[in-house]
Design an enzyme around this catalytic site. Structure first.
Site, PDB file in Angstrom:
ATOM      1  N   ARG A 189       0.813  -1.227   0.000  1.00  0.00           N
ATOM      2  CA  ARG A 189       0.000   0.000   0.000  1.00  0.00           C
ATOM      3  C   ARG A 189       0.842   1.271   0.000  1.00  0.00           C
ATOM      4  NH1 ARG A 189      -2.830  -3.499  -1.405  1.00  0.00           N
ATOM      5  NH2 ARG A 189      -4.930  -4.009  -0.668  1.00  0.00           N
ATOM      6  N   LEU A 190       2.102   1.153  -0.345  1.00  0.00           N
ATOM      7  CA  LEU A 190       2.966   2.332  -0.456  1.00  0.00           C
ATOM      8  C   LEU A 190       2.938   2.821  -1.899  1.00  0.00           C
ATOM      9  CD1 LEU A 190       5.919   1.217   1.841  1.00  0.00           C
ATOM     10  CD2 LEU A 190       3.999   2.728   2.382  1.00  0.00           C
TER      11      LEU A 190
END
Length: 210
Positions: A189-190
């Site tokens: 989720r970066l």
């Protein structure tokens, strides 16, 4: 139904400043062509978010029909809910989500009607059934049942003939971007998020935390 575990990892690409450049419309054109090359994807489907004079939002999917450095264009019924929203509050957001590429593009800005001659030109190249439908449907209004819509279609066929002209309540809008955001899914989720905002005559680019 427990859907809390529904998730997937994103690992199909990255978005670096060097690749993005300084012109968001050029980056959008590149990403659009990438999406257009994928079979089965409708690349010009976009969510249009508007709000009425009280600030109550609404959203729906419409189709992008033209874009260039001046903005993004779609066509619709001016008397629809989105038309009423834009008459009261001519600001909107467009969102493209191309899941196979793990990409989103969000575009914000002021919305204006396109010139009548531009709406006329596009209306003339629409399929006959779609031109009849523009006359038959009082979009967003309450109707009794499906039969009422079909009766209106039959009346439009009878009244408009084989070459319907554009109805006065139907035409195009152009969103004039002042903000673009490009999102590329990444692991953990970066995600990569690059935002372009108009400052004077130039675009300022920022990286946003995911």
């Amino acid at each position: 139904m427990d859907i809390s575990g529904l998730r997937q990892s994103y690992d199909k690409g990255k978005l670096d400043e060097a690749d993005a450049g300084n012109d968001p419309s050029a980056l959008f054109a590149q990403w659009f062509e990438d999406a257009r090359a994928l079979p089965g994807l409708e690349p010009n489907a976009m969510t249009l978010a508007t709000a009425d004079r009280r600030g109550r939002p609404s959203a729906r999917v419409v189709l992008l029909k033209e874009f260039d450095g001046s903005g993004l264009v779609w066509f619709t019924n001016y008397d629809s809910r989105k038309g009423a929203d834009l008459a009261d509050n001519p600001q909107a957001t467009l969102l493209f989500f191309w899941a196979p590429l793990e990409r989103q593009v969000r575009v914000e800005g002021k919305v204006v009607k396109v010139p009548a001659e531009e709406s006329d030109a596009y209306f003339r190249v629409r399929p006959l059934g779609s031109r009849i439908g523009a006359w038959a449907s009082q979009q967003s209004s309450v109707i009794a049942d499906r039969a009422a819509l079909e009766d209106a279609e039959a009346a439009a066929v009878r009244d408009q003939g084989e070459d319907p002209q554009r109805p006065p309540h139907w035409g195009g809008y152009r969103l004039l971007p002042d903000t673009w955001e490009f999102w590329q899914g990444r692991n953990s989720r970066l995600h990569d998020r690059l935002r372009f905002r108009m400052r004077g005559a130039d675009w300022a680019r920022d990286r946003l935390a995911p």
